[in-house]
Design a protein around this motif. Structure first.
Motif, PDB file in Angstrom:
ATOM      1  N   UNK A 120      42.148  32.412  46.339  1.00 50.82           N
ATOM      2  CA  UNK A 120      41.573  33.089  45.315  1.00 50.82           C
ATOM      3  C   UNK A 120      41.804  34.581  45.037  1.00 50.82           C
ATOM      4  N   UNK A 121      41.840  35.124  46.532  1.00 53.22           N
ATOM      5  CA  UNK A 121      41.998  36.668  46.461  1.00 53.22           C
ATOM      6  C   UNK A 121      43.502  36.858  46.284  1.00 53.22           C
ATOM      7  N   UNK A 122      44.361  36.019  46.805  1.00 56.57           N
ATOM      8  CA  UNK A 122      45.730  36.009  46.721  1.00 56.57           C
ATOM      9  C   UNK A 122      46.181  36.032  45.226  1.00 56.57           C
ATOM     10  N   UNK A 123      45.596  34.994  44.355  1.00 50.96           N
ATOM     11  CA  UNK A 123      46.085  34.610  43.080  1.00 50.96           C
ATOM     12  C   UNK A 123      45.639  35.974  42.259  1.00 50.96           C
ATOM     13  N   UNK A 124      44.091  36.320  42.641  1.00 51.64           N
ATOM     14  CA  UNK A 124      43.630  37.420  41.827  1.00 51.64           C
ATOM     15  C   UNK A 124      44.759  38.724  42.056  1.00 51.64           C
TER      16      UNK A 124
END
Length: 429
Positions: free
Chosen positions: A39-43
């Motif tokens: 999620x952090x990477x996609x964000x």
């Protein structure tokens, strides 16, 4: 379970090659950790839809997790999606959490001012002072880091556990402001966590182990054990150890039987008698950070700081996660049971900190209702946290302001003065 988790990831449209290459069976904790990372990477990449799906997958594994709900709000805010932001805030309200959504205030007011104002009022209500409790004792030992509490209702003596001074502290009813050392490192104690008085054996039980805040002598060996002391003399009766234990944390005693959680190993232990030996009752890779322990409805309930509450069947030792209602069970530290089978939990790993009563269904497998017993008391001061609770005779005694945030792991002094410790008493009848 591995295939189910992978199927969940695929159903949400996630690309998780690292997950597929795992050699060990995934657990809810390992998968949710990876999903948080995704999620952090996609964000960061601006793929907000994938970030949202990853966080929704976390919530499927850890319902009402505060960080996941906060992540969904951040994703919605970044994308200018007012409806998703409102839904995330509604979920926080239902979970009994607090949150500051002001960074998205302009967007949300433009979308629906009335709805925004209603949510703000609900979030404030979630933090409002609730319940009544009286000061039972104020302990002027700011360097002790008091964690646990146990009442002997026959003598009205109170026992406290010290993490940073490696002691069990006694408060006599006629001199509650004069703490007495009941047991200490000379008895073999490391830091003391859970503590309890057993009316049947007339013993004081204590779980002890080593954390970064434990003062150790050079060359001193680390360990963890369950200790039993004579209630009246303070003499060490026996020390119980078991191979593979990492940190015995908390426990519950009934009819001379002790059930003990291990906060750093995925295990729960049982001691069938004072003359017996600790044995493994349950070992499950899904356990993450076990804390308080309770007995209700013919089963053992163990708080997991990261997951919620586990139910251990005392017959076949099977383990299941208690199904929550909307209220978040993440971050529970203390856990005990009343005589009528209610679970009393102290939540300090999510905001707001509070003590709450949990009613289970008839099967003991799901939460039917949660009642906030105490929240926002003046002695539950900022920069501290409530920790453990003891129950007896329809009353509760709570360590209201454990100073864990003021005891840095590196042993350095905090920027602010450490407070005295307040023990609160509540009538639960």
């Amino acid at each position: 379970m591995r295939n189910q988790i992978l199927a969940l990831a695929v159903s949400l449209g996630l690309s998780a090659p690292a997950m597929a290459q795992e050699t060990e069976a995934p657990t809810p904790q390992t998968v949710s950790t990876e999903l948080f990372g995704l999620a952090q990477s996609y964000f960061g990449q601006g793929d907000l839809e994938a970030a949202k799906r990853a966080l929704e997958a976390v919530l499927a594994l850890k319902p009402a997790h505060p960080a996941a709900l906060g992540g969904l709000f951040a994703v919605a805010n970044r994308g200018g999606n007012a409806n998703d932001a409102f839904e995330a805030l509604d979920a926080m309200v239902a979970a009994g959490l607090t949150y500051d959504p002001s960074r998205a205030e302009a967007m949300l007011r433009e979308a629906d001012t009335a709805r925004y104002d209603a949510i703000i009022a609900s979030l404030e209500a979630n933090a409002a002072a609730t319940g009544q409790a009286e000061r039972f004792a104020v302990v002027d030992l700011p360097d002790a880091l008091i964690e646990g509490v146990a009442m002997d209702i026959e003598t009205d003596r109170l026992f406290l556990s010290s993490v940073a001074q490696r002691q069990i502290i006694l408060l006599e009813p006629f001199a509650r402001d004069e703490p007495i050392v009941f047991a200490d490192r000379d008895d073999g104690l490391w830091s003391v966590f859970g503590v309890a008085v057993d009316d049947r054996t007339r013993l004081v039980w204590a779980a002890s182990g080593v954390v970064p805040q434990t003062p150790m002598e050079e060359g001193e060996e680390e360990g963890t054990a369950l200790f039993a002391f004579d209630l009246m003399t303070g003499d060490l009766y026996r020390r119980y150890e078991i191979e593979g234990a990492q940190q015995m944390a908390d426990f519950v005693v009934r009819d001379g039987i002790v059930y003990v959680s291990d906060s750093r190993a995925p295990r729960v232990y049982v001691l069938d008698s004072v003359s017996g030996q600790l044995e493994v009752l349950a070992e499950d890779p899904r356990f993450v950070n076990l804390q308080g322990v309770a007995l209700a409805r013919g089963a053992l309930y163990v708080a997991d700081y990261s997951m919620g509450i586990w139910r251990v069947d005392l017959g076949d030792q099977s383990v299941t996660l208690v199904r929550p209602n909307d209220v978040s069970l993440i971050g529970i530290d203390g856990l005990l049971n009343t005589r009528d089978g209610r679970l009393v939990a102290v939540r300090n790993g999510a905001r707001p900190h509070q003590m709450m009563a949990i009613d289970l269904n008839d099967e003991g497998t799901a939460v039917e209702n949660v009642e906030v017993l105490l929240r926002g008391h003046p002695d539950m001061s900022p920069g501290t946290e409530p920790t453990l609770v003891d129950l007896a005779d329809g009353r509760a005694w709570l360590v209201a302001n454990g100073a864990w945030p003021l005891f840095p792991e590196d042993g350095s002094d905090p920027d602010q003065e450490r407070p005295t410790t307040t023990i609160l008493e509540m009538d639960l009848r």
